[in-house]
Structure formats: C-alpha cells, structure tokens
Write a protein that holds these residues in place. Structure first.
Motif, PDB file in Angstrom:
ATOM      1  N   PRO A 101       0.839  -1.207   0.000  1.00 48.40           N
ATOM      2  CA  PRO A 101       0.000   0.000   0.000  1.00 48.40           C
ATOM      3  C   PRO A 101       0.871   1.252   0.000  1.00 48.40           C
ATOM      4  CG  PRO A 101       0.034  -1.022   2.167  1.00 48.40           C
ATOM      5  CD  PRO A 101       0.732  -1.958   1.255  1.00 48.40           C
ATOM      6  N   PRO A 102       0.280   2.417  -0.272  1.00 54.43           N
ATOM      7  CA  PRO A 102       1.067   3.663  -0.237  1.00 54.43           C
ATOM      8  C   PRO A 102       1.675   3.888   1.145  1.00 54.43           C
ATOM      9  CG  PRO A 102      -1.070   4.017  -1.288  1.00 54.43           C
ATOM     10  CD  PRO A 102      -1.102   2.638  -0.726  1.00 54.43           C
ATOM     11  N   MET A 103       2.831   4.554   1.158  1.00 48.72           N
ATOM     12  CA  MET A 103       3.573   4.692   2.399  1.00 48.72           C
ATOM     13  C   MET A 103       2.787   5.488   3.439  1.00 48.72           C
ATOM     14  SD  MET A 103       7.451   6.102   3.058  1.00 48.72           S
ATOM     15  CE  MET A 103       7.068   7.821   2.770  1.00 48.72           C
ATOM     16  N   THR A 104       2.115   6.569   3.005  1.00 49.88           N
ATOM     17  CA  THR A 104       1.369   7.389   3.970  1.00 49.88           C
ATOM     18  C   THR A 104       0.234   6.590   4.600  1.00 49.88           C
ATOM     19  OG1 THR A 104       1.874   9.360   2.669  1.00 49.88           O
ATOM     20  CG2 THR A 104       0.075   9.532   4.263  1.00 49.88           C
ATOM     21  N   LYS A 105      -0.484   5.837   3.776  1.00 53.70           N
ATOM     22  CA  LYS A 105      -1.594   5.023   4.285  1.00 53.70           C
ATOM     23  C   LYS A 105      -1.069   3.892   5.175  1.00 53.70           C
ATOM     24  CE  LYS A 105      -4.974   4.325   1.506  1.00 53.70           C
ATOM     25  NZ  LYS A 105      -5.830   3.821   0.402  1.00 53.70           N
ATOM     26  N   LEU A 106       0.058   3.277   4.787  1.00 52.11           N
ATOM     27  CA  LEU A 106       0.633   2.188   5.585  1.00 52.11           C
ATOM     28  C   LEU A 106       1.095   2.691   6.949  1.00 52.11           C
ATOM     29  CD1 LEU A 106       1.684  -0.715   5.917  1.00 52.11           C
ATOM     30  CD2 LEU A 106       3.774  -0.009   4.731  1.00 52.11           C
ATOM     31  N   ARG A 107       1.718   3.873   6.967  1.00 47.43           N
ATOM     32  CA  ARG A 107       2.198   4.426   8.241  1.00 47.43           C
ATOM     33  C   ARG A 107       1.034   4.695   9.195  1.00 47.43           C
ATOM     34  NH1 ARG A 107       2.322   9.657   9.600  1.00 47.43           N
ATOM     35  NH2 ARG A 107       3.605  10.268  11.379  1.00 47.43           N
ATOM     36  N   THR A 108      -0.039   5.284   8.681  1.00 48.06           N
ATOM     37  CA  THR A 108      -1.213   5.537   9.524  1.00 48.06           C
ATOM     38  C   THR A 108      -1.826   4.239  10.021  1.00 48.06           C
ATOM     39  OG1 THR A 108      -1.655   7.553   8.255  1.00 48.06           O
ATOM     40  CG2 THR A 108      -3.453   6.698   9.603  1.00 48.06           C
ATOM     41  N   TYR A 109      -1.823   3.226   9.194  1.00 49.68           N
ATOM     42  CA  TYR A 109      -2.456   1.947   9.546  1.00 49.68           C
ATOM     43  C   TYR A 109      -1.708   1.238  10.675  1.00 49.68           C
ATOM     44  CZ  TYR A 109      -4.692  -2.603   8.783  1.00 49.68           C
ATOM     45  OH  TYR A 109      -5.386  -3.779   8.948  1.00 49.68           O
ATOM     46  N   VAL A 110      -0.377   1.164  10.575  1.00 51.56           N
ATOM     47  CA  VAL A 110       0.380   0.454  11.618  1.00 51.56           C
ATOM     48  C   VAL A 110       0.350   1.218  12.936  1.00 51.56           C
ATOM     49  CG1 VAL A 110       1.873  -0.713   9.963  1.00 51.56           C
ATOM     50  CG2 VAL A 110       2.561   1.495  10.863  1.00 51.56           C
ATOM     51  N   ILE A 111       0.311   2.557  12.867  1.00 52.08           N
ATOM     52  CA  ILE A 111       0.243   3.347  14.112  1.00 52.08           C
ATOM     53  C   ILE A 111      -1.094   3.126  14.797  1.00 52.08           C
ATOM     54  CG2 ILE A 111       0.146   5.711  14.997  1.00 52.08           C
ATOM     55  CD1 ILE A 111       2.280   6.470  12.973  1.00 52.08           C
ATOM     56  N   GLU A 112      -2.184   3.019  14.016  1.00 54.33           N
ATOM     57  CA  GLU A 112      -3.502   2.776  14.605  1.00 54.33           C
ATOM     58  C   GLU A 112      -3.582   1.423  15.284  1.00 54.33           C
ATOM     59  OE1 GLU A 112      -6.195   3.221  11.381  1.00 54.33           O
ATOM     60  OE2 GLU A 112      -6.264   5.426  11.501  1.00 54.33           O
ATOM     61  N   HIS A 113      -2.802   0.442  14.857  1.00 62.51           N
ATOM     62  CA  HIS A 113      -2.844  -0.906  15.435  1.00 62.51           C
ATOM     63  C   HIS A 113      -1.864  -1.090  16.587  1.00 62.51           C
ATOM     64  CE1 HIS A 113      -5.254  -1.868  11.910  1.00 62.51           C
ATOM     65  NE2 HIS A 113      -5.541  -3.022  12.458  1.00 62.51           N
ATOM     66  N   ARG A 114      -1.067  -0.067  16.898  1.00 60.77           N
ATOM     67  CA  ARG A 114      -0.101  -0.221  17.990  1.00 60.77           C
ATOM     68  C   ARG A 114      -0.762  -0.485  19.337  1.00 60.77           C
ATOM     69  NH1 ARG A 114       4.877   4.094  16.999  1.00 60.77           N
ATOM     70  NH2 ARG A 114       5.792   3.049  15.172  1.00 60.77           N
ATOM     71  N   PRO A 115      -1.828   0.253  19.718  1.00 61.50           N
ATOM     72  CA  PRO A 115      -2.433  -0.033  21.037  1.00 61.50           C
ATOM     73  C   PRO A 115      -2.897  -1.477  21.191  1.00 61.50           C
ATOM     74  CG  PRO A 115      -3.208   2.082  20.194  1.00 61.50           C
ATOM     75  CD  PRO A 115      -2.465   1.437  19.080  1.00 61.50           C
ATOM     76  N   MET A 116      -3.481  -2.063  20.136  1.00 60.95           N
ATOM     77  CA  MET A 116      -3.923  -3.455  20.227  1.00 60.95           C
ATOM     78  C   MET A 116      -2.738  -4.397  20.408  1.00 60.95           C
ATOM     79  SD  MET A 116      -6.002  -5.750  17.423  1.00 60.95           S
ATOM     80  CE  MET A 116      -7.354  -4.588  17.374  1.00 60.95           C
ATOM     81  N   VAL A 117      -1.648  -4.148  19.669  1.00 60.75           N
ATOM     82  CA  VAL A 117      -0.462  -5.006  19.781  1.00 60.75           C
ATOM     83  C   VAL A 117       0.171  -4.854  21.162  1.00 60.75           C
ATOM     84  CG1 VAL A 117       1.831  -5.439  18.836  1.00 60.75           C
ATOM     85  CG2 VAL A 117      -0.067  -4.947  17.297  1.00 60.75           C
ATOM     86  N   ILE A 118       0.199  -3.634  21.693  1.00 56.22           N
ATOM     87  CA  ILE A 118       0.755  -3.413  23.039  1.00 56.22           C
ATOM     88  C   ILE A 118      -0.050  -4.185  24.074  1.00 56.22           C
ATOM     89  CG2 ILE A 118       1.074  -1.668  24.824  1.00 56.22           C
ATOM     90  CD1 ILE A 118       1.808   0.300  22.583  1.00 56.22           C
ATOM     91  N   GLY A 119      -1.396  -4.190  23.944  1.00 48.88           N
ATOM     92  CA  GLY A 119      -2.232  -4.954  24.868  1.00 48.88           C
ATOM     93  C   GLY A 119      -1.944  -6.442  24.803  1.00 48.88           C
ATOM     94  N   LEU A 120      -1.744  -6.981  23.585  1.00 48.89           N
ATOM     95  CA  LEU A 120      -1.427  -8.409  23.447  1.00 48.89           C
ATOM     96  C   LEU A 120      -0.066  -8.739  24.038  1.00 48.89           C
ATOM     97  CD1 LEU A 120      -2.729  -8.968  19.794  1.00 48.89           C
ATOM     98  CD2 LEU A 120      -3.821  -9.713  21.921  1.00 48.89           C
ATOM     99  N   LEU A 121       0.911  -7.828  23.879  1.00 48.72           N
ATOM    100  CA  LEU A 121       2.229  -8.062  24.469  1.00 48.72           C
ATOM    101  C   LEU A 121       2.152  -8.092  25.993  1.00 48.72           C
ATOM    102  CD1 LEU A 121       4.414  -5.769  22.186  1.00 48.72           C
ATOM    103  CD2 LEU A 121       4.535  -8.259  22.304  1.00 48.72           C
ATOM    104  N   GLU A 122       1.352  -7.211  26.586  1.00 52.58           N
ATOM    105  CA  GLU A 122       1.218  -7.200  28.041  1.00 52.58           C
ATOM    106  C   GLU A 122       0.520  -8.451  28.533  1.00 52.58           C
ATOM    107  OE1 GLU A 122      -0.768  -3.532  28.777  1.00 52.58           O
ATOM    108  OE2 GLU A 122       1.101  -2.372  28.902  1.00 52.58           O
ATOM    109  N   GLU A 123      -0.427  -8.985  27.758  1.00 55.89           N
ATOM    110  CA  GLU A 123      -1.068 -10.246  28.145  1.00 55.89           C
ATOM    111  C   GLU A 123      -0.057 -11.385  28.204  1.00 55.89           C
ATOM    112  OE1 GLU A 123      -4.424 -11.442  25.903  1.00 55.89           O
ATOM    113  OE2 GLU A 123      -5.467  -9.524  26.091  1.00 55.89           O
ATOM    114  N   ARG A 124       0.898 -11.382  27.296  1.00 54.44           N
ATOM    115  CA  ARG A 124       1.910 -12.448  27.249  1.00 54.44           C
ATOM    116  C   ARG A 124       3.029 -12.237  28.263  1.00 54.44           C
ATOM    117  NH1 ARG A 124       2.848 -13.117  20.690  1.00 54.44           N
ATOM    118  NH2 ARG A 124       0.651 -13.363  20.116  1.00 54.44           N
TER     119      ARG A 124
END
Length: 540
Positions: free
Chosen positions: A483-506
């Motif tokens: 995907p375009p770089m601008t759209k990809l950057r926004t997408y991965v930043i939006e998913h950081r909180p969910m990934v951080i929550g999964l890391l804390e669960e583990r």
C-alpha cells in the motif's frame, strides 16, 4: 539418583525463642452480627498502642460511626479504593512507630470486599480479552448478556494479588484483625448435596489456613472459637469452643500477645530461585520490597541525580520516574528540596514536572511526525534541494531530553518537483518533463517503507494472522503490491495499542513499554523485537 551430599554454605542453628507471633485474627459471621462493633470496642485494649482501621468496600461505611463505641480508640487510614492504594495503606501502617512501647493493631474491614474486588477485576479483564479476540477474528463482539469464561490464568492472577496483601499483613509488627462475612450453604457429602447446612467464609478459600485464630459470631454476643494456634490456653486440635463474654482484648490475652515477639517469624518461599539457578529471569519479578525497611534518606543532590538518571532511561523514562516515586514514596520525596534550573522545588514536584516535560516532548514529536510535506516547519531549501537542518530552540533550564524516535522523512509523492538548472542539461540529451530522483532521497524513502512493512509483519505475527490478511483493508487492486507509504504508516500506528495490549497479556512488558515510546516510524523496529523474532528481515 545421585546428588550433592556436602553442604554448600555455612549455617548456624539456633534455639527456639518460645515466643508467639503477633496474631492474625479472622473475625467472621453473617451480616449484622457485631463484627465491626467488636473490632471498634477492642481497639481500646491496653495491650495496644494505636489501632489503624482500613475500610474496604463502601456498602457498610461504619468506620466513622463506630468511633462513638465505648472504649473505641482508632484512626482511619484513607485510600482511593484501588488495589495498589490499599496495598500502600497497609505499607504505611506497617511503618508507624510503636506507642509507649506497645504494638499497633491493624483492622481490615472487610476481606470479603477485597476478594469481591479482585474477582470483579478479572471478570472485566476476561470480557476485554473476549472483545479483543472478537475484533481480531472479525466476529461478533460479546454483549453484556453474553457469558464470558474466566480462564485459569486470570484466577491465578487474582490469587497472586491476594497473596500480596497477606504477605504485607505478615510483615505488620503487631496483631491484625481481619473481618469477613460467612455464608450458610448446603453441605455436600461425596459430591452430593445433603439436608445439612454449613458455614463458609466468603473470601479466598485459603484465608482460614493463613490466620492464627478464627472467631465465628453466630449472633450478637454469641461467639465461637473455631480454630486457634496457641499454647496459652487449653484447647484440643479441631475443637470448637463457645467463647463466653467475648472481647478482642480477652482473645489477645489468651493468645499471649503480652509475651509475643516484636515481629513475626516467617520463612517465605522463593519459587523464582529455580529460574535464577539456571540463569533465567521470571517474567514478573517475584521479589517484593521490604515494607519494614524504610527507604534511605535522600539529599537534594541525590534526588536530582536520580531524576536525571530516570530521564535518561534508554527505553522507558516515564516508567522509571514512576518507579522512583513508588520506591521512595510521595511523603519522603515531598520533604526533600532540590535546586534545579526549574527553580527550588520538592523532589516529588520535580518528578511531576519531569513527567509533564516528557509528555510535552512526545506531543511535539507526534506533531512533527504528522507533518506530511517535504519540509520541516520553518525550514529552507538548500542548493541541493534538501531541507536544511533547523534546530529547534531548546530551553537551557530543561533536563537532558530523552530519545523520542526519528521523525519520518518527506514523502516523495507530496514534494514539488525541483527543476534542473539549464547548465546541467546538454543539448544532446532528450528533454525531460521531470527531474531524476535524487539517489539519497530515494534510498531514505525506501528504507522507511521497508521499516513500515517490517512493523506490519511483526503486528501480523503477534495478532496471529498473515501479513496479507493484516494489510488487506488498505491493499490496492494490484495483488502483491504494497500500500502507499502514507496510508501504511497511519495503519500500523492505529494498530499499535492493540499489539501493546497483546504483548502485556503475554508478559512482555519491557517490549510493550518500548513499543509504546517507539518513533513514527521506528527505524530500529527489528532490533526492538529481536528477542521475540530472531528471523526478522527487512521486508520490501
């Protein structure tokens, strides 16, 4: 199996002291049987220096009212109702000095409310876990009417937090009086219900085994001693005795408080020692701070140096500052005056100002990262077309800044084309509509794109899906094209909180904290997750 027979260290045995421990007493009974009343009346015993009352749960609220009970002499210890603040209230009581050489008594009203709070915590945690799982699988979210299964790991977490409270109670250098409700339930025999009924303490099931004496109030003025550990009174093991004219003062005398040791003799187990023998570290530190040992006194210079070192923490300066405050305590830090470029203030105020400073710097970095044009704010183009480096004015009074990540490079799609100078184009060359891309800029953009794709791959692994499934919502019609770089950057930043929550669960809290402070984009994302995924390679 053969093993080591020779002792590995020098030991010295000792004679038993013969002194009883300061007793931990469990006072139980149905509601409205006088548990809190007896605790208030017993607070004025001449065996006690001062009684401190910690009230948990707002359903009864009798601590203030029972101050008018004849003979009552206690002080209420406030807290905000959270688990951590309740723990800190117990620590505060443990640090209070004796009054006239007599031990202090701690009253906790009630342990039933504490266990209910811990049970509610894991129920909420289980529901949030079910919601995240449904979002990850793109299925229907559970409603409030849908039952949610509480897994065994959450019950183990509640028991660990319960054990933390008992661990602190055992460090109290005086008697502890724990209040809890009892329920009348149907008795079972061979896993089948009978016509008989029995009484059950409404708290964690191992609480009766952790105390020295259990007094069950069947009604006002009717007390039964159902279990006790003492040599100062005649009672057979397993025997239940009617306690006529029951008072807390009389019970403390029967338990030998006047002969008790100053502190409780206990040998705590260390389940983490096996991991340390093999060079491993437990995911969550099992060692706890000694509440009986106060934090060392600080000078202003020492406090300022500790705050400065916390600000220079390589991964999580904010957490380092909060741990510094938790270790020394607000009360101690408030009494220490520091002289900094910000002026004269207490060490606690210095930590608060440092946290605000980190928050401000993080917001500035985010604003700078969100700028999508090819220039820095207020920057100028040099002769090569690159934005000139412009240093932001820094306040000389601020402490040394922490690394807040590298801001993203300019997007080539949004930069205006820079025309070539006429003298650089020969007559033999064909005319060109657009200039050739500068190699340095292309390499930088390609590196950022590869870093974003690597972060997307890491997120997909943690969420249990393929990278193609993860990027499907922002992928174009061309299969296999990123995907375009601008759209990809926004997408991965939006998913950081969910990934951080999964890391804390583990239990990967260090990685989660570092990821929370990552740059946008984070150029060292592969190194950050190297301990989880050793096969990471730059994608792109």
């Amino acid at each position: 199996m053969a093993g080591i027979t020779a002792p590995q260290r020098t030991r010295k045995s000792r004679k038993p002291t013969g002194k009883p421990n300061p007793p931990i007493i469990l006072l139980t009974g149905p509601e409205k049987t006088g548990k809190s009343y007896e605790a208030a009346r017993g607070s004025g015993s001449d065996l006690i220096g001062m009684t401190y009352w910690i009230e948990i749960g707002g359903t009864e609220g009798t601590a203030d009212y029972y101050g008018r009970v004849p003979g009552a002499a206690y002080e209420i210890v406030p807290h905000d109702g959270s688990y951590q603040d309740i723990l800190d209230a117990i620590r505060w009581v443990n640090h209070q000095p004796r009054v006239d050489g007599k031990p202090n008594m701690l009253v906790v009203d009630s342990m039933t409310s504490l266990w209910d709070m811990l049970s509610d915590e894991i129920a909420m945690y289980a529901r949030n876990r079910a919601i995240r799982k449904a979002q990850r699988n793109r299925s229907r979210l559970p409603t409030l009417d849908d039952p949610v299964v509480i897994d065994s790991d959450l019950w183990n977490r509640a028991k660990d937090r319960w054990g933390e409270v008992l661990w602190l109670l055992r460090r109290h250098q005086g008697p502890c009086l724990l209040l809890a409700r009892t329920e009348i339930i149907t008795a079972f025999e061979n896993d089948k219900p009978t016509r008989n009924t029995t009484r059950k303490v409404k708290a964690e099931k191992n609480l009766p085994a952790a105390v020295d004496a259990i007094v069950d109030l069947h009604a006002i003025g009717e007390a039964w001693l159902t279990g006790v550990r003492t040599l100062h009174m005649e009672i057979q093991p397993g025997e239940t005795q009617r306690f006529h004219d029951f008072t807390i003062d009389g019970l403390l005398r029967r338990l030998g408080l006047h002969d008790a040791a100053e502190s409780r003799s206990a040998s705590e187990l260390r389940p983490d020692a096996e991991l340390q023998e093999h060079g491993q570290q437990p995911q969550q530190p099992a060692s706890r701070p000694e509440p009986a040992r106060p934090a060392p006194a600080l000078t202003g210079e020492q406090a300022a140096k500790l705050v400065r070192d916390a600000l220079m923490h390589p991964t999580d300066p904010e957490n380092a500052l909060r741990e510094l405050r938790e270790y020394h305590g607000r009360r101690s830090l408030t009494a220490v005056k520091t002289e900094t470029a910000w002026g004269v203030m207490s060490a606690d105020d210095l930590i608060t100002k440092s946290l605000d400073h980190l928050k401000t710097k993080a917001e500035q970095a985010q604003v700078q990262a969100d700028t999508e044009d090819g220039e820095q704010p207020g920057g100028q183009q040099d002769s090569t077309g690159h934005g000139a480096d412009v240093e932001e004015p820094t306040d000389a009074d601020e402490p040394e800044p922490v690394d807040e990540g590298t801001p993203p490079p300019p997007d080539p799609d949004e930069n205006p084309p820079t025309p070539e100078r006429p003298e650089e184009t020969s007559e033999a060359e064909e005319p060109q509509d657009l200039p050739r891309p500068r190699p340095a800029q292309v390499n930088k953009v390609n590196k950022v794109m590869a870093v974003l794709l690597t972060e997307a791959e890491i997120q997909a692994r943690i969420m249990g899906m393929t990278m193609q499934e993860h990027l499907e919502p922002i992928s174009g019609s061309d299969e296999g094209a990123p995907p375009p770089m601008t759209k990809l950057r926004t997408y991965v930043i939006e998913h950081r909180p969910m990934v951080i929550g999964l890391l804390e669960e583990r239990g990967e809290r260090d990685i989660a904290n570092a990821y929370r402070l990552a740059g946008r984009p984070e150029l060292k994302i592969a190194e950050m997750f190297a301990t989880l995924y050793t096969d990471l390679a730059t994608v792109g």
